[in-house]
Motif scaffolding. Structure first.
Motif, short mmCIF file in Angstrom:
data_model
loop_
_atom_site.label_atom_id
_atom_site.label_comp_id
_atom_site.label_asym_id
_atom_site.label_seq_id
_atom_site.Cartn_x
_atom_site.Cartn_y
_atom_site.Cartn_z
N ARG A 29 0.85 -1.18 0.08
CA ARG A 29 -0.11 -0.02 0.05
C ARG A 29 0.94 1.26 0.30
O ARG A 29 2.01 1.35 0.82
CB ARG A 29 -0.95 0.08 1.25
N GLY B 64 5.12 1.77 12.55
CA GLY B 64 4.16 0.76 12.37
C GLY B 64 3.38 0.76 10.94
O GLY B 64 2.49 -0.46 10.93
N ARG B 65 3.50 1.69 10.08
CA ARG B 65 3.05 1.51 8.79
C ARG B 65 4.00 1.57 7.70
O ARG B 65 4.72 2.47 7.85
CB ARG B 65 1.87 2.87 8.62
N LEU B 66 4.02 0.66 6.78
CA LEU B 66 5.11 0.56 5.64
C LEU B 66 4.20 0.42 4.43
O LEU B 66 3.11 0.40 4.56
CB LEU B 66 5.98 -0.59 5.87
N PHE C 80 4.37 -4.98 3.52
CA PHE C 80 4.10 -5.62 5.09
C PHE C 80 3.23 -6.87 4.82
O PHE C 80 2.92 -7.22 3.82
CB PHE C 80 3.19 -4.65 5.85
N ASP D 195 -10.29 -16.40 7.53
CA ASP D 195 -11.69 -16.16 7.09
C ASP D 195 -12.59 -17.33 6.97
O ASP D 195 -12.05 -18.42 7.06
CB ASP D 195 -11.58 -15.58 5.50
N TYR E 224 -17.60 -4.21 4.75
CA TYR E 224 -18.09 -4.78 5.94
C TYR E 224 -19.65 -4.56 6.15
O TYR E 224 -20.16 -3.38 5.77
CB TYR E 224 -17.20 -4.32 7.13
N ALA F 290 -4.75 -5.52 14.23
CA ALA F 290 -5.57 -6.28 13.42
C ALA F 290 -6.78 -5.73 13.13
O ALA F 290 -7.33 -4.94 14.03
CB ALA F 290 -5.60 -7.67 14.22
N GLY F 291 -7.31 -6.23 12.30
CA GLY F 291 -8.69 -5.57 11.82
C GLY F 291 -9.53 -6.75 11.10
O GLY F 291 -9.00 -7.47 10.38
N GLY G 246 -13.87 -8.13 10.13
CA GLY G 246 -15.39 -8.23 10.33
C GLY G 246 -16.05 -9.00 9.27
O GLY G 246 -15.64 -9.96 8.51
N TYR H 140 -18.29 -9.62 5.88
CA TYR H 140 -18.82 -8.87 4.55
C TYR H 140 -19.38 -9.95 3.85
O TYR H 140 -18.99 -10.57 2.95
CB TYR H 140 -17.18 -8.66 3.99
N GLY I 91 -13.93 -12.38 8.49
CA GLY I 91 -12.41 -12.65 8.60
C GLY I 91 -11.69 -11.56 9.34
O GLY I 91 -12.48 -10.70 9.40
N ILE J 40 -3.96 -9.89 10.72
CA ILE J 40 -2.96 -9.19 11.56
C ILE J 40 -1.61 -8.87 11.09
O ILE J 40 -1.48 -9.61 9.96
CB ILE J 40 -2.57 -10.42 12.54
N THR K 153 3.13 -4.25 13.41
CA THR K 153 2.85 -3.69 14.79
C THR K 153 3.03 -4.93 15.73
O THR K 153 3.47 -4.70 16.69
CB THR K 153 1.34 -3.35 14.67
P1 HAM Z 1 -6.64 -3.63 7.48
O1 HAM Z 1 -7.36 -3.10 8.86
O2 HAM Z 1 -6.79 -2.65 6.31
O3 HAM Z 1 -7.82 -4.83 7.06
O4 HAM Z 1 -5.48 -4.35 7.90
C1 HAM Z 1 -5.27 -5.34 8.88
C2 HAM Z 1 -3.96 -4.96 9.76
O5 HAM Z 1 -2.90 -4.94 8.72
C3 HAM Z 1 -3.75 -3.95 10.36
O6 HAM Z 1 -4.34 -3.72 11.62
C4 HAM Z 1 -2.23 -3.69 10.51
O7 HAM Z 1 -1.85 -4.29 11.50
C5 HAM Z 1 -1.81 -4.29 9.17
N1 HAM Z 1 -1.33 -3.16 8.04
C6 HAM Z 1 -2.43 -2.44 6.99
N2 HAM Z 1 -1.83 -1.92 6.64
C7 HAM Z 1 -0.66 -1.74 6.87
C8 HAM Z 1 0.65 -1.10 6.43
N3 HAM Z 1 0.56 -0.13 5.55
N4 HAM Z 1 1.87 -1.24 7.10
C9 HAM Z 1 1.99 -2.30 8.04
N5 HAM Z 1 0.84 -2.80 8.31
C10 HAM Z 1 -0.24 -2.69 7.85
C11 HAM Z 1 -7.47 -5.62 5.98
O8 HAM Z 1 -6.65 -5.75 5.18
C12 HAM Z 1 -8.80 -6.45 5.81
N6 HAM Z 1 -8.67 -7.28 4.59
C13 HAM Z 1 -8.64 -7.55 6.78
C14 HAM Z 1 -9.87 -8.95 6.49
C15 HAM Z 1 -9.55 -9.93 6.34
N7 HAM Z 1 -11.20 -8.74 6.78
C16 HAM Z 1 -11.77 -9.71 6.46
N8 HAM Z 1 -10.89 -10.74 6.21
#
Ligand code: HAM
Length: 446
Positions: free
Chosen positions: A109, A116-118, A121, A127, A287, A305-306, A308, A310, A326, A329, A333
């Motif tokens: 991205r 904590g943001r790169l 990653f 899921d 979501y 982590a995040g 929910g 969908y 799903g 993590i 972080t």
């Molecule tokens: P998200 O909240 O965008 O969810 O990302 C989940 C986790 O990925 C974040 O809490 C963080 O730890 C890590 N993360 C996201 N962006 C970065 C970044 N730029 N650098 C480092 N770590 C990062 C999703 O990606 C959803 N697709 C999760 C999901 C799966 N929902 C349903 N199934």
């Protein structure tokens, strides 16, 4: 001379960094297997269309996208969710349900790099497809907790904030808001932590100021931190407001699902990891119901982590109507939290054994055993060159090996070798032809 560096937000993994990341991946895989999830992977490069409008504006603006040499619009994957929907959707009829899948993979991205943001990653994604009820949420939240607790993190280190977009929509509907207004209110709730009351400005511009009573009720909702309070807030509105029978039964059914999730997690002994928090609404566009995020307790780090529910995404991407939940993590972080708590082991790449070898004459005997031990799957190291015993013991300690095998001329003359436990430096002699069995015993015990 100019030296090349990696791009901003991208990491090099020198062996010690690699083994730290490997430690994280290994623990995640271990947990996923314990929960009965199956591993999959897919291409890092996908058609751009998979993400446009499906993931939401924020991620769309961060895509590493380009036209390939065949003129196709493509993108590096920013997340796994659309991809896993494509995979499951294409074979949904043939897959045994519930479908429980996980992956450990790299994502890209174009974000502003910060702690904590790169820009590159890794994530663990878990899921479940084909389960409409809250049983899927219980399973996933329990797995998310174990994915972090597996490193030795406790309820004092992290927690999961649980929220519910359906409950919000039903609640706002009961307060008299239409779908469009509700969406605008939820995006204000999402921004409230950062912006305070200003978060509601764009709502006011489009729909007029929120009246005082509605504003108070919305703030009370996202201020709630326990379930009893949430229930009593809603019950009070049933008395105070003219709530239609449909709105009331939708809200009651939602509260019953909440009770099921919280009750299930309590029965697993995980209650203290979970906090009700309706201020979590999640930025991603797809979501539909329960949503959750994990944070460190101190609040030093970005989200761990995040995830929910969908329920519409598989269908939107051309598959069948298949409910899904799903989470993901991140490794960045998680790694920072483990370092902060002193839970990142320093010997993640340590050998099982270090062979301490007297001289050239003892090398042949040692080589025979080393090869047999390696063939049996043990990790064995030895010094390439002849060294004094003292230096070899120092090297053995520095390697993090659990055991040292000592090949001295006297021992070999007696048909034995010494085995040293590196943790307490105790030594004992073992017959040469028992080396493999003795090592097996010693390592099984420790
Ligand atoms: P998200 O909240 O965008 O969810 O990302 C989940 C986790 O990925 C974040 O809490 C963080 O730890 C890590 N993360 C996201 N962006 C970065 C970044 N730029 N650098 C480092 N770590 C990062 C999703 O990606 C959803 N697709 C999760 C999901 C799966 N929902 C349903 N199934």
């Amino acid at each position: 001379m100019a030296t090349f560096q990696s791009l901003p937000g991208f990491r090099d993994f020198y062996p010690e960094d690699f083994s730290r990341r490997q430690h994280i991946f290994r623990a995640w895989r271990h947990t996923a297997h314990a929960f009965g999830f199956q591993e999959y992977d897919a291409p890092v490069l996908e058609p751009l269309e998979l993400y446009t409008t499906k993931s939401g504006e924020e991620i769309e603006g961060q895509l590493f996208s380009f036209k390939d040499k065949g003129g196709r619009e493509v993108s590096l994957r920013p997340e796994m969710t659309p991809t896993v929907c494509r995979l499951v959707g294409a074979r949904a009829g043939a897959l045994k349900r519930p479908i429980k899948w996980f992956s450990v993979a790299e994502f890209f991205r174009y974000e502003r790099a910060q702690k904590g943001r790169l820009r590159a990653f890794s994530q663990f994604n878990g899921d479940i497809f084909g389960e409409p009820g809250p049983e899927a949420e219980i399973e996933l939240i329990a797995m998310l907790i174990q994915c972090l607790a597996g490193f030795g993190l406790t309820k004092d280190d992290f927690y999961v904030r649980l929220s519910d977009r359906d409950l919000w929509f039903f609640y706002l509907e009961a307060l008299g808001f239409n779908d469009e207004q509700s969406r605008a209110i939820l995006s204000a709730v999402d921004r409230y932590e950062k912006m305070g009351d200003d978060a509601f400005m764009s709502y006011a511009e489009a729909h007029g100021e929120l009246d005082f009573v509605a504003m108070t009720k919305i703030k009370a909702m996202f201020g709630v931190r326990d379930f009893n309070r949430l229930e009593s807030l809603i019950a009070a509105d049933f008395v105070a407001l003219v709530v239609t029978e449909t709105a009331r039964s939708k809200l009651n059914a939602r509260l019953a699902d909440w009770r099921k999730i919280l009750g299930g997690l309590e029965a697993m002994g995980l209650k203290e990891f979970v906090q009700v928090d309706l201020s979590v609404v999640r930025g991603l566009a797809y979501y539909t119901g329960f949503v959750f995020e994990a944070f460190d307790r101190k609040g030093d780090l970005r989200a761990l982590a995040g995830g929910g529910r969908y329920n519409n995404l598989v269908k939107k991407l051309g598959g069948p109507d298949l409910p899904a939940v799903g989470f993901a993590i991140g490794d960045v972080t998680t790694g920072l939290l483990l370092e902060q708590r002193g839970l990142m082991p320093s010997f993640v790449n340590a050998p099982d054994l270090y062979a301490v070898i007297g001289g050239e004459a003892e090398r042949s005997a040692a080589f025979a055993d080393i090869q047999a031990l390696r063939a049996a799957g043990f990790r064995v190291e030895y010094p390439f060159k002849e060294l004094a015993f003292g230096k070899q013991f120092k090297a053995a300690a520095e390697s993090g090996a659990k055991l040292a095998l000592i090949y001295g001329s006297e021992e070999l003359a007696n048909g034995v070798v010494k085995i040293r436990d590196m943790s307490d430096r105790t030594e004992r002699e073992i017959p040469r032809d028992h080396v493999l069995a003795a090592v097996r015993d010693a390592l099984a015990g420790g």
